[in-house]
Design a protein around this motif. Sequence first.
Motif, short mmCIF file in Angstrom:
data_model
loop_
_atom_site.label_atom_id
_atom_site.label_comp_id
_atom_site.label_asym_id
_atom_site.label_seq_id
_atom_site.Cartn_x
_atom_site.Cartn_y
_atom_site.Cartn_z
N ALA A 73 0.84 -1.20 0.00
CA ALA A 73 0.00 0.00 0.00
C ALA A 73 0.87 1.26 0.00
CB ALA A 73 -0.93 -0.01 1.21
N GLU A 74 1.94 1.25 0.79
CA GLU A 74 2.85 2.39 0.84
C GLU A 74 3.55 2.58 -0.51
OE1 GLU A 74 6.65 4.10 3.41
OE2 GLU A 74 5.97 2.05 3.73
N ASN A 75 3.96 1.47 -1.11
CA ASN A 75 4.61 1.53 -2.42
C ASN A 75 3.68 2.15 -3.46
OD1 ASN A 75 6.51 1.13 -4.41
ND2 ASN A 75 6.04 -1.03 -4.68
N LYS A 76 2.42 1.75 -3.44
CA LYS A 76 1.43 2.28 -4.37
C LYS A 76 1.25 3.78 -4.17
CE LYS A 76 -3.35 1.59 -5.83
NZ LYS A 76 -4.59 0.83 -5.60
N ARG A 77 1.16 4.20 -2.89
CA ARG A 77 0.99 5.61 -2.57
C ARG A 77 2.20 6.42 -3.04
NH1 ARG A 77 2.92 8.62 1.29
NH2 ARG A 77 3.65 6.86 2.52
N LEU A 78 3.40 5.90 -2.81
CA LEU A 78 4.62 6.62 -3.21
C LEU A 78 4.73 6.74 -4.73
CD1 LEU A 78 7.15 5.15 -0.64
CD2 LEU A 78 6.20 7.47 -0.68
N LYS A 79 4.32 5.71 -5.45
CA LYS A 79 4.33 5.78 -6.92
C LYS A 79 3.37 6.85 -7.41
CE LYS A 79 5.83 1.09 -8.04
NZ LYS A 79 5.45 -0.21 -8.65
N MET A 80 2.19 6.94 -6.78
CA MET A 80 1.22 7.97 -7.17
C MET A 80 1.79 9.36 -6.89
SD MET A 80 -2.42 6.22 -6.07
CE MET A 80 -3.01 7.76 -5.50
N GLU A 81 2.43 9.53 -5.75
CA GLU A 81 3.03 10.84 -5.42
C GLU A 81 4.11 11.20 -6.42
OE1 GLU A 81 4.39 10.57 -1.39
OE2 GLU A 81 2.36 10.60 -0.56
N LYS A 82 4.90 10.23 -6.83
CA LYS A 82 5.97 10.46 -7.81
C LYS A 82 5.38 10.92 -9.14
CE LYS A 82 9.67 7.99 -10.17
NZ LYS A 82 10.29 6.68 -10.37
N GLU A 83 4.29 10.27 -9.57
CA GLU A 83 3.64 10.66 -10.82
C GLU A 83 3.08 12.08 -10.74
OE1 GLU A 83 3.49 9.17 -13.87
OE2 GLU A 83 4.98 7.85 -12.94
N ILE A 84 2.52 12.43 -9.60
CA ILE A 84 1.98 13.78 -9.41
C ILE A 84 3.11 14.81 -9.51
CG2 ILE A 84 0.95 15.35 -7.72
CD1 ILE A 84 -0.76 12.94 -6.79
N LEU A 85 4.24 14.52 -8.90
CA LEU A 85 5.38 15.44 -8.96
C LEU A 85 5.91 15.58 -10.38
CD1 LEU A 85 7.27 14.50 -5.68
CD2 LEU A 85 6.01 16.60 -6.16
N LYS A 86 5.94 14.48 -11.13
CA LYS A 86 6.38 14.56 -12.52
C LYS A 86 5.45 15.47 -13.33
CE LYS A 86 8.59 10.06 -13.21
NZ LYS A 86 8.48 8.77 -13.96
N LYS A 87 4.15 15.30 -13.14
CA LYS A 87 3.18 16.11 -13.88
C LYS A 87 3.27 17.58 -13.47
CE LYS A 87 -0.02 12.33 -14.69
NZ LYS A 87 -1.31 11.72 -14.40
N THR A 89 5.96 19.08 -12.41
CA THR A 89 7.20 19.60 -12.99
C THR A 89 6.97 20.00 -14.44
OG1 THR A 89 8.50 18.19 -11.54
CG2 THR A 89 9.61 19.05 -13.46
N VAL A 90 6.30 19.15 -15.20
CA VAL A 90 6.01 19.45 -16.60
C VAL A 90 5.11 20.68 -16.69
CG1 VAL A 90 4.82 18.59 -18.66
CG2 VAL A 90 6.35 17.08 -17.38
N PHE A 91 4.10 20.76 -15.84
CA PHE A 91 3.17 21.89 -15.86
C PHE A 91 3.90 23.20 -15.59
CE2 PHE A 91 0.40 24.80 -13.52
CZ PHE A 91 -0.60 25.01 -14.46
N PHE A 92 4.72 23.23 -14.54
CA PHE A 92 5.42 24.48 -14.19
C PHE A 92 6.52 24.81 -15.18
CE2 PHE A 92 3.60 23.59 -9.91
CZ PHE A 92 2.83 24.73 -9.84
N ALA A 93 7.08 23.80 -15.82
CA ALA A 93 8.11 24.07 -16.85
C ALA A 93 7.46 24.79 -18.03
CB ALA A 93 8.75 22.78 -17.31
N LYS A 94 6.22 24.41 -18.37
CA LYS A 94 5.51 25.08 -19.47
C LYS A 94 5.13 26.49 -19.07
CE LYS A 94 3.56 20.93 -21.56
NZ LYS A 94 2.33 20.15 -21.82
N GLU A 95 4.78 26.71 -17.82
CA GLU A 95 4.36 28.03 -17.35
C GLU A 95 5.48 29.04 -17.40
OE1 GLU A 95 1.40 29.33 -15.90
OE2 GLU A 95 0.47 27.60 -16.87
N THR A 96 6.71 28.60 -17.16
CA THR A 96 7.84 29.56 -17.11
C THR A 96 8.34 29.94 -18.49
OG1 THR A 96 9.41 27.71 -16.89
CG2 THR A 96 8.61 28.73 -14.86
N LYS A 97 7.95 29.21 -19.52
CA LYS A 97 8.43 29.55 -20.88
C LYS A 97 7.67 30.66 -21.49
CE LYS A 97 10.36 25.11 -22.04
NZ LYS A 97 10.37 24.01 -22.94
#
Length: 97
Positions: A73-87, A89-97
Motif C-alpha cells: 500500500a505504501e509503495n502504491k501511494r509513493l508511486k502515485m506521489e511520484k507521478e503527481i510530482l512529474k506532472k 514539474t512538466v506543468f510548471f516548466a511550461k508556465e515559465t516559458k
Amino acid sequence: MKTRKSYSKEFKLDAVSLVTEQNYKITEAARSLGISANMLGRWLKEQESEGAHAFRGNGKLTPEQEEIRQLRAENKRLKMEKEILKKATVFFAKETK
C-alpha cells in the motif's frame, strides 16, 4: 448438499494436543473426536509450520503477511506521489516559458 463444518481454534488446539502431548495416535484421536484422520493430520502440520499463528481463521493475516500488505500500500501511494510530482514539474516548466 452438505454444509462444511467449521471448528474453533480451541477445538483444533485441543485435538492437536491429544496427539502431541497425550501420545494418542492420530486415528484414535480423530475417531474419538468424530473427525477424519486426514483433517487432524493437516491440523498437526499447520501447528508445526505456523506455531503460535496456526488456526488464524478467515481474513486474519500473519504478521509477515500484514507487513507485506502495508508495504504494498505504501509503495502504491509513493508511486502515485511520484507521478503527481512529474506532472507538476512538466506543468510548471511550461508556465515559465
